[in-house]
Design a protein around this motif. Structure first.
Motif, PDB file in Angstrom:
ATOM      1  N   GLU A 128      -8.227   7.415  -2.269  1.00  0.00           N
ATOM      2  CA  GLU A 128      -9.161   7.883  -2.914  1.00  0.00           C
ATOM      3  C   GLU A 128      -8.126   9.243  -3.569  1.00  0.00           C
ATOM      4  O   GLU A 128      -8.927   9.878  -4.578  1.00  0.00           O
ATOM      5  CB  GLU A 128     -10.033   8.425  -2.385  1.00  0.00           C
ATOM      6  N   ARG A 129      -8.156   9.882  -2.908  1.00  0.00           N
ATOM      7  CA  ARG A 129      -6.816  11.524  -3.082  1.00  0.00           C
ATOM      8  C   ARG A 129      -5.463  10.840  -4.392  1.00  0.00           C
ATOM      9  O   ARG A 129      -5.039  11.032  -3.108  1.00  0.00           O
ATOM     10  CB  ARG A 129      -6.957  11.905  -2.806  1.00  0.00           C
ATOM     11  N   SER A 130      -5.144  10.530  -5.070  1.00  0.00           N
ATOM     12  CA  SER A 130      -4.565  10.229  -5.629  1.00  0.00           C
ATOM     13  C   SER A 130      -3.159  10.563  -5.705  1.00  0.00           C
ATOM     14  O   SER A 130      -3.416  11.651  -5.603  1.00  0.00           O
ATOM     15  CB  SER A 130      -4.578   9.721  -7.079  1.00  0.00           C
ATOM     16  N   GLN A 131      -1.994  10.018  -4.258  1.00  0.00           N
ATOM     17  CA  GLN A 131      -0.910  10.685  -4.524  1.00  0.00           C
ATOM     18  C   GLN A 131       0.754  10.588  -5.343  1.00  0.00           C
ATOM     19  O   GLN A 131       0.343   9.129  -5.086  1.00  0.00           O
ATOM     20  CB  GLN A 131      -1.014  11.111  -2.484  1.00  0.00           C
ATOM     21  N   ARG A 132       1.491  10.276  -4.975  1.00  0.00           N
ATOM     22  CA  ARG A 132       2.084  10.105  -6.122  1.00  0.00           C
ATOM     23  C   ARG A 132       2.931   9.585  -5.098  1.00  0.00           C
ATOM     24  O   ARG A 132       2.995   9.229  -3.425  1.00  0.00           O
ATOM     25  CB  ARG A 132       3.064  10.890  -6.615  1.00  0.00           C
ATOM     26  N   LEU A 133       3.539   8.144  -5.292  1.00  0.00           N
ATOM     27  CA  LEU A 133       3.979   7.351  -4.503  1.00  0.00           C
ATOM     28  C   LEU A 133       3.353   6.451  -3.305  1.00  0.00           C
ATOM     29  O   LEU A 133       4.242   5.695  -2.071  1.00  0.00           O
ATOM     30  CB  LEU A 133       5.199   7.621  -3.973  1.00  0.00           C
ATOM     31  N   VAL A 134       2.175   6.809  -3.515  1.00  0.00           N
ATOM     32  CA  VAL A 134       1.215   6.337  -2.044  1.00  0.00           C
ATOM     33  C   VAL A 134       0.277   5.404  -2.688  1.00  0.00           C
ATOM     34  O   VAL A 134      -0.067   5.912  -3.963  1.00  0.00           O
ATOM     35  CB  VAL A 134       0.261   7.769  -1.415  1.00  0.00           C
ATOM     36  N   TYR A 135       0.426   4.519  -2.037  1.00  0.00           N
ATOM     37  CA  TYR A 135      -0.901   3.092  -2.733  1.00  0.00           C
ATOM     38  C   TYR A 135      -1.214   3.395  -1.420  1.00  0.00           C
ATOM     39  O   TYR A 135      -1.165   3.087  -0.314  1.00  0.00           O
ATOM     40  CB  TYR A 135      -0.081   2.207  -3.079  1.00  0.00           C
ATOM     41  N   GLN A 136      -2.484   1.701  -1.591  1.00  0.00           N
ATOM     42  CA  GLN A 136      -2.576   1.286  -0.524  1.00  0.00           C
ATOM     43  C   GLN A 136      -3.688   0.095  -0.500  1.00  0.00           C
ATOM     44  O   GLN A 136      -3.746  -0.558  -1.604  1.00  0.00           O
ATOM     45  CB  GLN A 136      -4.851   1.823  -0.467  1.00  0.00           C
TER      46      GLN A 136
END
Length: 534
Positions: free
Chosen positions: A519-527
């Motif tokens: 939801e709160r986009s972070q670099r290199l973080v996926y779901q």
DNA sequence: TAACAGGAGTCTG
DNA sequence: CAGACTCCTGTTA
């Protein structure tokens, strides 16, 4: 393996014919004669050659240990594994964890599973246990580190007319036919002919060592070979344990074994007895050189591993024929997956799998981690996963026996950064997700999301490059994009793969509902999206 | 500057 | 044909 008491077996067990492809019965006529009673704690002499007093009613008990029973809470024992010694010694004595195997549930000639194992409960490590990679591994760790304290493992004895796969006579396989093969030459001949490993074991070991009072479930032997690394480690440890410098005056004083046997109540109660482990000490005395010992150990075990794998394949083939599915899990359709799950669940007395949780084809199933299995089937995921691993191992193109490398190097899979050399080392592992494998498990058809989950499922190996941030929500972070991309390229045989391309593929998953950004986009973080986060 | 987003063509099993 | 690969332009932190 389980030591079973054979009590009036032939008289009371009419349904004693294993189905084709499974283990024949065997005769254990000389078990107690060769049994080293000194192994019992305190040197207590228990004459197992004597039949119980007639006034003492003999229960119809065939003791099989089921882990983590809610009822029983004694842990008297380790399942006992016999491995034939190709040379002069009758047997190797190992302690192995109570892995469950379909071989414990032989099919009757009518193809009905007997027994139905309704009370089968599951191995469930306690929240505090150091549950690591496999129950086998975990159990070995437990045994060796903590000797014998109260444990998260509990057992019970199933007291019913349980049929051992080899604890009864069969009109189709008379026990008397197993009495002639015992010399090393004969053993080797049998091995070279790929003789059924179980038959070999029965012929060469039990025939020498086991009295009629005891029977052995060799089915569980096969299960232990799903983790040959653990087996190797155990043997190495046992060799070390038997070093004369450890116990100079008593080279055969196997401390671990003695500790295991400290509690004799169970053994006395069910007339179970261990087997002499003495040859290890003999070998050691003859071969003080460590490498020579390892070579000798390898020489002794490798044929057994090969035979065990061969037997696994036979059992897999039998099941495939029954279910009409491919022996290669990666070839399974979604229907095949369900069929296999239902079959395996029934075999182990597990609850029926929920189809919605298993809506996937074979490759997807094969890519699931044990954790994934457990999440989908809390009451049996571990067993299902273990069984699938057996299938994968049985039909891997890689000969598992070749994994039997008595390495002296201490592989530290949990180390942090991995060099290219680490990559190469990991690539030699059968379970390495990055391996551009021709193996039937995994394979190059794997999807990226599956591959990522594989990496995530091995934090000890890949935690430095990808890890979960929130496992329940399926949120993960790529810590080393270059390395993950390299691993992916390796798996797909795409040397030009880079993170830019890999991430493009990930983004394709957005509209497919497989993955998304948080939801709160972070670099290199996926779901992972549901249900892919399971 | 690296990561991100997404269009579009190509390749592959 | 689906899925992945590749190349690309443009945006964002």
């Amino acid at each position: 393996m389980v030591l079973l008491r054979k009590t009036d077996m032939e008289d009371t067990m009419p349904q004693t014919v294993p189905s084709a492809g499974f283990t024949p019965p065997c005769d254990y006529t000389n078990f107690a004669e060769n049994f080293d009673l000194s192994l019992l704690p305190g040197g207590e002499q228990v004459d197992y050659t004597q039949s119980p007093p007639p006034e003492k009613p003999q229960p119809k008990i065939y003791t099989t240990f089921y882990p983590n029973s809610p009822e029983a809470d004694f842990r008297p024992d380790f399942q006992t594994l016999l491995v034939p010694d190709a040379e002069k010694t009758p047997a190797v004595f190992l302690e192995v964890p109570p892995i469950l195997s379909p071989n414990s549930y032989r099919q009757s000639s009518e193809a009905n599973f007997y027994p139905s194992s309704p009370e089968l409960s599951l191995y469930t490590p306690s929240p505090n246990s150091l549950y690591s990679q496999s129950p086998v591994d975990d159990f070995f760790q437990y045994v060796k580190k903590e000797a014998y304290p109260p444990s998260p493992y509990s057992y019970r004895v199933k007291e019913e007319n349980f049929l051992s796969p080899c604890g009864f006579s069969s009109p189709t396989s008379p026990a008397t036919s197993y009495s002639s093969l015992s010399s090393p030459e004969q053993i080797n001949t049998q091995q070279s002919e790929n003789t059924d490993v179980l038959e070999l074991l029965e012929n060469t070991v039990l025939d020498k060592q086991i009295k009629q009072e005891s029977t052995v479930d060799f089915g569980n032997l096969l299960s232990t070979f799903q983790d040959s690394e653990s087996l190797r480690r155990l043997l190495e440890d046992d060799f070390k344990e038997a070093q004369p410098q450890t116990v100079p005056s008593k080279p055969k004083d196997h401390q671990l074994l003695r500790e295991v046997l400290r509690d004799t109540s169970f053994q006395k109660k069910y007339n179970i007895k261990p087997i002499d482990f003495g040859f290890i000490g003999d070998i050691k005395m003859e071969e003080p050189d460590e490498n020579a010992q390892r070579d000798l150990m390898r020489e002794k075990i490798e044929p057994v591993l090969s035979l065990a794998i061969e037997q696994m394949r036979k059992d897999v083939d039998t099941t495939c024929a029954a279910l009409g599915i491919s022996p290669d899990p990666t070839q399974w359709s979604a229907a095949d997956v369900l069929s296999w799950l239902q079959w395996t669940s029934r075999q182990f007395g597990l609850t029926e799998p929920v189809p919605d949780h298993w809506d996937m084809n074979g490759p997807s199933l094969a890519a699931l981690s044990e954790e994934d299995f457990t999440r989908r089937a809390p009451q049996g995921g571990m067993i299902l996963h273990a069984q699938l691993e057996i299938w994968k191992a049985a039909y891997s193109d890689e000969d598992l026996s070749m994994k039997w490398q008595p390495e002296t190097t201490s592989s530290n899979a949990s180390s942090g950064d991995m060099s290219d050399e680490d990559d190469d080392e990991a690539s030699s592992s059968q379970t390495d997700p990055s391996r551009p494998t021709t193996s039937r498990s995994g394979g190059s058809h794997i999807h990226l999301w599956q591959f990522l989950k594989e990496l995530l499922a091995s934090p000890q190996t890949y935690g430095s490059c990808i890890r979960w941030l929130d496992r329940t929500k399926g949120i993960f972070k790529i810590e080393d994009s270059v390395k993950v991309a390299r691993l992916w390229g390796k798996r797909k045989n795409r040397p030009a793969m880079n993170y830019d391309k890999l991430s493009r593929s990930i983004r394709q998953y957005y509209k497919k509902g497989i993955m998304k950004k948080t939801e709160r986009s972070q670099r290199l973080v996926y779901q992972f999206c549901h249900p892919y986060n399971l």
